[in-house]
Scaffold this motif. Sequence first.
Motif, PDB file in Angstrom:
ATOM      1  N   GLY A  55      33.770  38.065  36.901  1.00  0.00           N
ATOM      2  CA  GLY A  55      34.278  39.234  35.914  1.00  0.00           C
ATOM      3  C   GLY A  55      33.923  40.438  36.407  1.00  0.00           C
ATOM      4  O   GLY A  55      34.758  41.416  36.413  1.00  0.00           O
ATOM      5  N   ALA A  56      32.698  40.518  36.813  1.00  0.00           N
ATOM      6  CA  ALA A  56      32.140  41.961  37.202  1.00  0.00           C
ATOM      7  C   ALA A  56      32.695  42.358  38.443  1.00  0.00           C
ATOM      8  O   ALA A  56      33.019  43.669  38.581  1.00  0.00           O
ATOM      9  CB  ALA A  56      30.662  41.706  37.211  1.00  0.00           C
ATOM     10  N   VAL A  57      33.077  41.467  39.234  1.00  0.00           N
ATOM     11  CA  VAL A  57      33.549  41.751  40.738  1.00  0.00           C
ATOM     12  C   VAL A  57      34.935  42.303  40.602  1.00  0.00           C
ATOM     13  O   VAL A  57      35.351  43.348  41.294  1.00  0.00           O
ATOM     14  CB  VAL A  57      33.502  40.498  41.724  1.00  0.00           C
ATOM     15  CG1 VAL A  57      34.121  40.798  42.902  1.00  0.00           C
ATOM     16  CG2 VAL A  57      31.951  40.420  42.056  1.00  0.00           C
ATOM     17  N   SER A  58      35.623  41.631  39.610  1.00  0.00           N
ATOM     18  CA  SER A  58      37.090  41.700  39.256  1.00  0.00           C
ATOM     19  C   SER A  58      37.216  43.537  38.954  1.00  0.00           C
ATOM     20  O   SER A  58      38.149  44.192  39.589  1.00  0.00           O
ATOM     21  CB  SER A  58      37.615  41.151  38.289  1.00  0.00           C
ATOM     22  OG  SER A  58      37.249  41.545  36.953  1.00  0.00           O
ATOM     23  N   ILE A  59      36.402  43.826  38.502  1.00  0.00           N
ATOM     24  CA  ILE A  59      36.434  45.482  38.070  1.00  0.00           C
ATOM     25  C   ILE A  59      36.338  46.393  39.264  1.00  0.00           C
ATOM     26  O   ILE A  59      36.867  47.400  39.436  1.00  0.00           O
ATOM     27  CB  ILE A  59      35.323  45.714  36.901  1.00  0.00           C
ATOM     28  CG1 ILE A  59      35.562  44.990  35.840  1.00  0.00           C
ATOM     29  CG2 ILE A  59      35.452  47.445  36.658  1.00  0.00           C
ATOM     30  CD1 ILE A  59      36.888  45.608  34.927  1.00  0.00           C
TER      31      ILE A  59
ATOM     32  N   PHE B 290      45.436  39.247  40.724  1.00  0.00           N
ATOM     33  CA  PHE B 290      45.738  40.202  39.628  1.00  0.00           C
ATOM     34  C   PHE B 290      44.815  41.571  39.668  1.00  0.00           C
ATOM     35  O   PHE B 290      45.448  42.517  39.653  1.00  0.00           O
ATOM     36  CB  PHE B 290      45.382  39.384  38.411  1.00  0.00           C
ATOM     37  CG  PHE B 290      45.563  40.565  37.169  1.00  0.00           C
ATOM     38  CD1 PHE B 290      46.930  40.720  36.636  1.00  0.00           C
ATOM     39  CD2 PHE B 290      44.598  41.163  36.546  1.00  0.00           C
ATOM     40  CE1 PHE B 290      46.965  41.751  35.561  1.00  0.00           C
ATOM     41  CE2 PHE B 290      44.762  42.027  35.632  1.00  0.00           C
ATOM     42  CZ  PHE B 290      45.923  42.127  34.997  1.00  0.00           C
ATOM     43  N   SER B 291      43.497  41.371  40.254  1.00  0.00           N
ATOM     44  CA  SER B 291      42.863  42.626  40.209  1.00  0.00           C
ATOM     45  C   SER B 291      43.299  43.406  41.281  1.00  0.00           C
ATOM     46  O   SER B 291      43.252  44.627  41.135  1.00  0.00           O
ATOM     47  CB  SER B 291      41.460  42.241  40.468  1.00  0.00           C
ATOM     48  OG  SER B 291      40.779  41.395  39.375  1.00  0.00           O
ATOM     49  N   LEU B 292      43.651  42.975  42.468  1.00  0.00           N
ATOM     50  CA  LEU B 292      44.234  43.764  43.555  1.00  0.00           C
ATOM     51  C   LEU B 292      45.584  44.337  43.132  1.00  0.00           C
ATOM     52  O   LEU B 292      45.757  45.685  43.402  1.00  0.00           O
ATOM     53  CB  LEU B 292      44.497  43.038  44.877  1.00  0.00           C
ATOM     54  CG  LEU B 292      43.236  42.806  45.639  1.00  0.00           C
ATOM     55  CD1 LEU B 292      43.479  41.327  46.581  1.00  0.00           C
ATOM     56  CD2 LEU B 292      42.793  43.817  46.183  1.00  0.00           C
ATOM     57  N   VAL B 293      46.381  43.543  42.458  1.00  0.00           N
ATOM     58  CA  VAL B 293      47.932  44.172  42.237  1.00  0.00           C
ATOM     59  C   VAL B 293      47.562  45.223  40.906  1.00  0.00           C
ATOM     60  O   VAL B 293      48.288  46.295  41.089  1.00  0.00           O
ATOM     61  CB  VAL B 293      48.859  43.074  41.663  1.00  0.00           C
ATOM     62  CG1 VAL B 293      50.264  43.748  41.017  1.00  0.00           C
ATOM     63  CG2 VAL B 293      48.886  42.107  42.637  1.00  0.00           C
ATOM     64  N   MET B 294      46.731  44.935  39.867  1.00  0.00           N
ATOM     65  CA  MET B 294      46.641  45.927  38.855  1.00  0.00           C
ATOM     66  C   MET B 294      45.675  47.252  39.425  1.00  0.00           C
ATOM     67  O   MET B 294      45.984  48.191  38.937  1.00  0.00           O
ATOM     68  CB  MET B 294      45.875  44.965  37.690  1.00  0.00           C
ATOM     69  CG  MET B 294      45.571  46.056  36.651  1.00  0.00           C
ATOM     70  SD  MET B 294      47.364  46.108  35.877  1.00  0.00           S
ATOM     71  CE  MET B 294      47.033  46.915  34.469  1.00  0.00           C
ATOM     72  N   GLY B 295      44.861  46.827  40.288  1.00  0.00           N
ATOM     73  CA  GLY B 295      44.170  48.088  40.672  1.00  0.00           C
ATOM     74  C   GLY B 295      44.981  48.928  41.557  1.00  0.00           C
ATOM     75  O   GLY B 295      44.909  50.341  41.588  1.00  0.00           O
TER      76      GLY B 295
ATOM     77  N   SER C 213      43.740  33.581  41.033  1.00  0.00           N
ATOM     78  CA  SER C 213      44.609  34.336  40.513  1.00  0.00           C
ATOM     79  C   SER C 213      43.959  35.785  39.778  1.00  0.00           C
ATOM     80  O   SER C 213      44.443  36.865  39.694  1.00  0.00           O
ATOM     81  CB  SER C 213      45.237  33.604  39.102  1.00  0.00           C
ATOM     82  OG  SER C 213      44.314  33.566  38.400  1.00  0.00           O
ATOM     83  N   VAL C 214      42.649  35.448  39.591  1.00  0.00           N
ATOM     84  CA  VAL C 214      41.939  36.562  38.983  1.00  0.00           C
ATOM     85  C   VAL C 214      41.882  37.793  39.994  1.00  0.00           C
ATOM     86  O   VAL C 214      42.000  39.056  39.922  1.00  0.00           O
ATOM     87  CB  VAL C 214      40.684  36.306  38.584  1.00  0.00           C
ATOM     88  CG1 VAL C 214      39.650  37.564  38.390  1.00  0.00           C
ATOM     89  CG2 VAL C 214      40.531  35.467  37.436  1.00  0.00           C
ATOM     90  N   LEU C 215      41.570  37.482  41.280  1.00  0.00           N
ATOM     91  CA  LEU C 215      41.342  38.396  42.468  1.00  0.00           C
ATOM     92  C   LEU C 215      42.785  38.752  42.671  1.00  0.00           C
ATOM     93  O   LEU C 215      42.883  40.098  43.021  1.00  0.00           O
ATOM     94  CB  LEU C 215      40.774  37.696  43.722  1.00  0.00           C
ATOM     95  CG  LEU C 215      39.386  37.392  43.488  1.00  0.00           C
ATOM     96  CD1 LEU C 215      38.908  36.537  44.561  1.00  0.00           C
ATOM     97  CD2 LEU C 215      38.403  38.515  43.502  1.00  0.00           C
TER      98      LEU C 215
ATOM     99  N   GLY D 201      42.016  50.777  29.009  1.00  0.00           N
ATOM    100  CA  GLY D 201      40.997  50.519  27.917  1.00  0.00           C
ATOM    101  C   GLY D 201      40.653  49.106  27.757  1.00  0.00           C
ATOM    102  O   GLY D 201      39.395  48.763  27.876  1.00  0.00           O
ATOM    103  N   PHE D 202      41.550  48.235  27.610  1.00  0.00           N
ATOM    104  CA  PHE D 202      41.306  46.956  27.322  1.00  0.00           C
ATOM    105  C   PHE D 202      40.681  46.343  28.471  1.00  0.00           C
ATOM    106  O   PHE D 202      39.618  45.348  28.264  1.00  0.00           O
ATOM    107  CB  PHE D 202      42.703  46.147  26.911  1.00  0.00           C
ATOM    108  CG  PHE D 202      42.683  44.620  27.013  1.00  0.00           C
ATOM    109  CD1 PHE D 202      41.834  44.214  25.567  1.00  0.00           C
ATOM    110  CD2 PHE D 202      43.093  43.973  27.677  1.00  0.00           C
ATOM    111  CE1 PHE D 202      41.714  42.597  25.639  1.00  0.00           C
ATOM    112  CE2 PHE D 202      42.705  42.477  27.726  1.00  0.00           C
ATOM    113  CZ  PHE D 202      42.212  41.654  26.792  1.00  0.00           C
ATOM    114  N   ILE D 203      41.366  46.372  29.619  1.00  0.00           N
ATOM    115  CA  ILE D 203      40.654  45.559  30.920  1.00  0.00           C
ATOM    116  C   ILE D 203      39.559  46.070  31.222  1.00  0.00           C
ATOM    117  O   ILE D 203      38.596  45.261  31.401  1.00  0.00           O
ATOM    118  CB  ILE D 203      41.824  45.855  31.952  1.00  0.00           C
ATOM    119  CG1 ILE D 203      43.107  44.674  31.679  1.00  0.00           C
ATOM    120  CG2 ILE D 203      41.203  45.401  33.038  1.00  0.00           C
ATOM    121  CD1 ILE D 203      44.070  45.180  32.773  1.00  0.00           C
TER     122      ILE D 203
END
Length: 410
Positions: A261-265, A319-324, A315-317, A226-228
Amino acid sequence: MHNQRLFTPILVGSAVILMLSFAIRASFGVFQIPIAEEFDWPRAEFSLAIAIQNLFWGIGQPIFGAIAERFGDRRAIILGAFLYAGGLVFSSFATTPLQHQFLETLVGFGIAGTGFGVILAIVGRASSDKNRSLTLGIATAAGSAGQVFGAPLAEILLAYMSWQSVFLIFALMILATLSLLPMLRAPEAASPGPSESMGQVLGRAFRDPSYSLIFIGFFSCGYQLGFITAHFPAMVTEMCGAIAPGSMLANLGIETTSALGAVSIAVIGLANIAGTVFAGWAGHRWSKKYLLAAVYLGRTIAAGAFILLPITPASVLIFSLVMGALWLATVPLTSGLVAQIYGLRYMGTLYGVVFFSHQLGAFLGVWLGGRFYDMYGNYTAVWWVGVGVGLLSAIIHLPVRERPLNLQSA
């Protein structure tokens, strides 16, 4: 009889319903600016509406699970689709924050009726023991696919029409899923026994410590997601280092941190498709509780490292890959664990109750994100809360007893 094939009409139809339901749900953040600008509202007003949607999705999940088990899956889905569409249609005429916030309760209930609780129960009953964990993963991944294209679709439509018209188109899309109902001919699950009513089965599950541990553990999943979903794009916009001119991202047209930020989602959604399918495949081969603990531990390490290290485009990309990859990996494992321990007869209701914990976490993640930001001027404090609850979930799954619970003799 359970179908021994992996891909069946039931799985395909279920996947499409989940995909469209989640595509629309994932697009609501796109409407924040158009709605706020039209009515000159603070950003918090429509954010609260989205938080309320998440909460009532959780409240509605066990309700729709019970409706499906008492009156049939199709009736539950039909009711959910009409509530979903009705909430969207009425929202297109809403002109006050209170109206939007109230109508999001209908949308939340609609997502519950067309979402994981009802649909995964159908998929689980229709699958063989060998394929069940994998089919649950594939169905969950379909929801992830909806997350990938839902927001971009809303953005494209908004370039040509008003947000009110987009809401009406989305209402028609969710009603169109009803044409898939003839594909969802799932067998009835074996009854746990003539003396076992739904209330008795629920009572025995509620007294089982493992069920309580699963319930508590799913809270952090909802909090983090929810937060992310609601705040990570803004966090990246404000806290990420600049994108260097001439870099790979700049050459791809991603020149600002807001665009990143939009691409990260979207990156999270793409990685999630592979992650959920793999989790479903792994759930049949290894202990589901240990896999869940590993997923939550992986999230904890990734989130802790991300906030401790300098926040850069790379680091954003990463993190997004790992979290995804870990994003909805918990869903086929948690739903499969509920089915494994408590059986398939009341899986929809039992998983729905557990999912309420997930959505309570989602509500708090969205709300606390805004609240802590107003208090401290950044997202660091609420991020560390997410790290803490993730570590708690990694630990709390370890004592879960995975053996099937004999409800008749419990």
